[in-house]
Design a protein around this motif. Structure first.
Motif, PDB file in Angstrom:
ATOM      1  N   TYR A   6       2.997  -3.163   6.722  1.00 46.58           N
ATOM      2  CA  TYR A   6       3.721  -2.769   5.529  1.00 46.58           C
ATOM      3  C   TYR A   6       3.791  -1.245   5.526  1.00 46.58           C
ATOM      4  N   PHE A   7       4.937  -0.703   5.123  1.00 44.11           N
ATOM      5  CA  PHE A   7       5.085   0.720   4.854  1.00 44.11           C
ATOM      6  C   PHE A   7       4.887   0.861   3.357  1.00 44.11           C
ATOM      7  N   VAL A   8       3.889   1.636   2.946  1.00 44.74           N
ATOM      8  CA  VAL A   8       3.498   1.667   1.539  1.00 44.74           C
ATOM      9  C   VAL A   8       3.421   3.087   0.993  1.00 44.74           C
ATOM     10  N   ARG A   9       3.593   3.183  -0.309  1.00 40.69           N
ATOM     11  CA  ARG A   9       3.299   4.424  -1.032  1.00 40.69           C
ATOM     12  C   ARG A   9       1.867   4.258  -1.509  1.00 40.69           C
ATOM     13  N   THR A  10       0.998   5.180  -1.088  1.00 45.10           N
ATOM     14  CA  THR A  10      -0.424   5.044  -1.389  1.00 45.10           C
ATOM     15  C   THR A  10      -0.880   5.844  -2.595  1.00 45.10           C
ATOM     16  N   GLY A  11      -0.026   6.697  -3.111  1.00 46.57           N
ATOM     17  CA  GLY A  11      -0.419   7.463  -4.282  1.00 46.57           C
ATOM     18  C   GLY A  11       0.432   8.694  -4.475  1.00 46.57           C
ATOM     19  N   TYR A  12       0.011   9.494  -5.413  1.00 41.64           N
ATOM     20  CA  TYR A  12       0.736  10.697  -5.804  1.00 41.64           C
ATOM     21  C   TYR A  12      -0.236  11.870  -5.891  1.00 41.64           C
ATOM     22  N   GLU A  13       0.298  13.060  -5.750  1.00 41.13           N
ATOM     23  CA  GLU A  13      -0.455  14.272  -6.044  1.00 41.13           C
ATOM     24  C   GLU A  13       0.275  14.969  -7.181  1.00 41.13           C
ATOM     25  N   LEU A  14      -0.468  15.207  -8.258  1.00 40.94           N
ATOM     26  CA  LEU A  14       0.124  15.769  -9.467  1.00 40.94           C
ATOM     27  C   LEU A  14      -0.027  17.282  -9.503  1.00 40.94           C
ATOM     28  N   ASP A  37       3.870  16.903 -13.476  1.00 41.58           N
ATOM     29  CA  ASP A  37       4.930  16.431 -12.589  1.00 41.58           C
ATOM     30  C   ASP A  37       4.322  15.960 -11.274  1.00 41.58           C
ATOM     31  N   ILE A  38       4.988  15.014 -10.633  1.00 40.26           N
ATOM     32  CA  ILE A  38       4.574  14.579  -9.300  1.00 40.26           C
ATOM     33  C   ILE A  38       5.011  15.643  -8.306  1.00 40.26           C
ATOM     34  N   GLU A  39       4.055  16.204  -7.588  1.00 42.19           N
ATOM     35  CA  GLU A  39       4.331  17.245  -6.606  1.00 42.19           C
ATOM     36  C   GLU A  39       4.594  16.644  -5.222  1.00 42.19           C
ATOM     37  N   LYS A  40       3.917  15.546  -4.926  1.00 44.44           N
ATOM     38  CA  LYS A  40       4.003  14.954  -3.590  1.00 44.44           C
ATOM     39  C   LYS A  40       3.658  13.476  -3.674  1.00 44.44           C
ATOM     40  N   GLU A  41       4.340  12.668  -2.871  1.00 46.36           N
ATOM     41  CA  GLU A  41       4.018  11.256  -2.766  1.00 46.36           C
ATOM     42  C   GLU A  41       3.382  11.022  -1.404  1.00 46.36           C
ATOM     43  N   ASN A  42       2.363  10.170  -1.361  1.00 45.36           N
ATOM     44  CA  ASN A  42       1.662   9.875  -0.121  1.00 45.36           C
ATOM     45  C   ASN A  42       2.086   8.508   0.403  1.00 45.36           C
ATOM     46  N   ILE A  74      -2.913   3.905   7.819  1.00 39.12           N
ATOM     47  CA  ILE A  74      -2.526   4.928   8.786  1.00 39.12           C
ATOM     48  C   ILE A  74      -1.653   5.885   7.991  1.00 39.12           C
ATOM     49  N   SER A  75      -2.193   7.058   7.689  1.00 37.12           N
ATOM     50  CA  SER A  75      -1.460   8.014   6.853  1.00 37.12           C
ATOM     51  C   SER A  75      -0.227   8.552   7.567  1.00 37.12           C
ATOM     52  N   MET A  76       0.829   8.740   6.791  1.00 40.08           N
ATOM     53  CA  MET A  76       2.065   9.321   7.300  1.00 40.08           C
ATOM     54  C   MET A  76       2.180  10.739   6.747  1.00 40.08           C
TER      55      MET A  76
END
Length: 61
Positions: free
Chosen positions: A12-20, A34-39, A56-58
């Motif tokens: 699965y290709f997944v969104r694992t979280g956000y950096e605020l 605000d969301i600065e970055k999506e992981n 496996i981090s992208m």
């Protein structure tokens, strides 16, 4: 929270979280961030269904 975005036979290709970003006050006086970055990452389907967070981090550039 993990969000599945796409899949193939094994992963699965997944969104694992956000950096605020930093918290700030709006014109109405409420606090906001605000969301600065999506992981993103890949996870084996087997690991996903067995609740094993072996991602496996992208790199998000």
């Amino acid at each position: 929270m993990v969000e599945i975005l796409a899949e193939n036979k094994d992963f699965y290709f997944v969104r694992t979280g956000y950096e605020l970003g930093a918290e700030y006050s709006t014109w109405a006086g409420t606090k906001q961030q605000d969301i600065e970055k999506e992981n993103y990452g890949l996870i084996k389907k087997e690991d996903y269904w067995n609740s094993k967070p072996e991602y496996i981090s992208m790199k998000n550039t």
